[in-house]
Design a protein around this motif. Structure first.
Motif, PDB file in Angstrom:
ATOM      1  N   CYS A  48       0.829  -1.207   0.000  1.00 46.60           N
ATOM      2  CA  CYS A  48       0.000   0.000   0.000  1.00 46.60           C
ATOM      3  C   CYS A  48       0.864   1.258   0.000  1.00 46.60           C
ATOM      4  O   CYS A  48       0.502   2.257  -0.624  1.00 46.60           O
ATOM      5  CB  CYS A  48      -0.956  -0.007   1.183  1.00 46.60           C
ATOM      6  N   LEU A  74      -5.392   1.398   4.524  1.00 43.28           N
ATOM      7  CA  LEU A  74      -5.676   0.837   3.202  1.00 43.28           C
ATOM      8  C   LEU A  74      -5.489  -0.673   3.192  1.00 43.28           C
ATOM      9  O   LEU A  74      -6.276  -1.405   2.582  1.00 43.28           O
ATOM     10  CB  LEU A  74      -4.778   1.478   2.139  1.00 43.28           C
ATOM     11  N   SER A  75      -4.443  -1.158   3.869  1.00 49.92           N
ATOM     12  CA  SER A  75      -4.170  -2.605   3.877  1.00 49.92           C
ATOM     13  C   SER A  75      -5.257  -3.389   4.598  1.00 49.92           C
ATOM     14  O   SER A  75      -5.426  -4.578   4.354  1.00 49.92           O
ATOM     15  CB  SER A  75      -2.807  -2.890   4.503  1.00 49.92           C
ATOM     16  N   SER A  77      -8.402  -2.812   4.282  1.00 52.20           N
ATOM     17  CA  SER A  77      -9.604  -2.850   3.443  1.00 52.20           C
ATOM     18  C   SER A  77      -9.517  -3.984   2.425  1.00 52.20           C
ATOM     19  O   SER A  77      -8.442  -4.523   2.173  1.00 52.20           O
ATOM     20  CB  SER A  77      -9.795  -1.516   2.737  1.00 52.20           C
ATOM     21  N   LYS A  78     -10.644  -4.298   1.834  1.00 46.13           N
ATOM     22  CA  LYS A  78     -10.692  -5.391   0.857  1.00 46.13           C
ATOM     23  C   LYS A  78     -10.100  -4.981  -0.489  1.00 46.13           C
ATOM     24  O   LYS A  78      -9.502  -5.795  -1.177  1.00 46.13           O
ATOM     25  CB  LYS A  78     -12.124  -5.862   0.665  1.00 46.13           C
ATOM     26  N   ASN A  79     -10.288  -3.717  -0.879  1.00 43.87           N
ATOM     27  CA  ASN A  79      -9.792  -3.241  -2.160  1.00 43.87           C
ATOM     28  C   ASN A  79      -9.124  -1.881  -1.986  1.00 43.87           C
ATOM     29  O   ASN A  79      -9.737  -0.848  -2.245  1.00 43.87           O
ATOM     30  CB  ASN A  79     -10.938  -3.170  -3.172  1.00 43.87           C
ATOM     31  N   PRO A  80      -7.852  -1.866  -1.564  1.00 43.33           N
ATOM     32  CA  PRO A  80      -7.186  -0.598  -1.276  1.00 43.33           C
ATOM     33  C   PRO A  80      -7.010   0.304  -2.498  1.00 43.33           C
ATOM     34  O   PRO A  80      -7.106   1.519  -2.384  1.00 43.33           O
ATOM     35  CB  PRO A  80      -5.838  -1.010  -0.699  1.00 43.33           C
ATOM     36  N   GLN A  81      -6.788  -0.283  -3.665  1.00 39.55           N
ATOM     37  CA  GLN A  81      -6.605   0.520  -4.871  1.00 39.55           C
ATOM     38  C   GLN A  81      -7.865   1.330  -5.174  1.00 39.55           C
ATOM     39  O   GLN A  81      -7.795   2.517  -5.498  1.00 39.55           O
ATOM     40  CB  GLN A  81      -6.249  -0.379  -6.073  1.00 39.55           C
ATOM     41  N   GLU A  82      -9.005   0.710  -5.049  1.00 40.00           N
ATOM     42  CA  GLU A  82     -10.273   1.390  -5.312  1.00 40.00           C
ATOM     43  C   GLU A  82     -10.492   2.531  -4.318  1.00 40.00           C
ATOM     44  O   GLU A  82     -10.954   3.604  -4.698  1.00 40.00           O
ATOM     45  CB  GLU A  82     -11.424   0.389  -5.228  1.00 40.00           C
ATOM     46  N   ILE A  83     -10.174   2.298  -3.063  1.00 37.75           N
ATOM     47  CA  ILE A  83     -10.338   3.329  -2.045  1.00 37.75           C
ATOM     48  C   ILE A  83      -9.413   4.511  -2.321  1.00 37.75           C
ATOM     49  O   ILE A  83      -9.829   5.665  -2.234  1.00 37.75           O
ATOM     50  CB  ILE A  83     -10.084   2.756  -0.642  1.00 37.75           C
ATOM     51  N   GLU A  85      -8.195   5.469  -5.191  1.00 36.27           N
ATOM     52  CA  GLU A  85      -8.623   6.171  -6.400  1.00 36.27           C
ATOM     53  C   GLU A  85      -9.849   7.033  -6.181  1.00 36.27           C
ATOM     54  O   GLU A  85     -10.010   8.058  -6.828  1.00 36.27           O
ATOM     55  CB  GLU A  85      -8.902   5.162  -7.523  1.00 36.27           C
ATOM     56  N   THR A  86     -10.735   6.643  -5.259  1.00 33.02           N
ATOM     57  CA  THR A  86     -11.951   7.416  -5.035  1.00 33.02           C
ATOM     58  C   THR A  86     -11.719   8.597  -4.116  1.00 33.02           C
ATOM     59  O   THR A  86     -12.586   9.454  -4.010  1.00 33.02           O
ATOM     60  CB  THR A  86     -13.065   6.538  -4.432  1.00 33.02           C
TER      61      THR A  86
END
Length: 87
Positions: A48, A74-75, A77-83, A85-86
Motif C-alpha cells: 500500500c 488501506l491494507s 480494506s478489501k480493495n485498497p486501490q479502489e479506495i 482512487e476514489t
C-alpha cells in the motif's frame, strides 16, 4: 485472541519491520490492526505504501510518518486501490 495481546504482538512485529518510523506512529498502526482483530500484515502495508507513492506527488501529505498510518488503513480494506482512487 485478546486485543491487548494482539496489540503487543503487532507492536513487536512492526518494530522489527519499520525500524526507522516514529515510535508513536508504529504503536498507532499496531493498535489499528488490533482494533480490527487482525495480525499486522507488513507486506500488505508495504504494498500500500508503494501504491501511495505511485499515485501521489513527492511532496504529498500522504507520505512521511502519517503515510504509514494511511497505508495500514488501506491494507485493512478489501480493495485498497479502489479506495485510494476514489479519494
Amino acid at each position: 485472541m485478546d486485543k491487548l495481546a494482539l496489540f503487543v504482538e503487532n507492536a513487536q512485529v512492526i518494530k522489527k519491520e519499520f525500524g526507522f518510523q516514529n515510535s508513536l506512529t508504529k504503536r498507532l498502526v499496531a493498535l489499528s490492526c488490533a482494533q480490527e482483530g487482525k495480525l499486522i500484515d507488513c507486506e500488505a502495508i508495504k504494498a500500500c505504501q508503494d501504491m501511495i507513492k505511485q499515485n501521489t506527488g513527492i511532496f504529498s501529505t500522504f507520505r512521511g510518518d502519517m503515510g504509514l498510518c494511511i497505508a495500514t488503513l488501506l491494507s485493512l480494506s478489501k480493495n485498497p486501490q479502489e479506495i485510494l482512487e476514489t479519494r
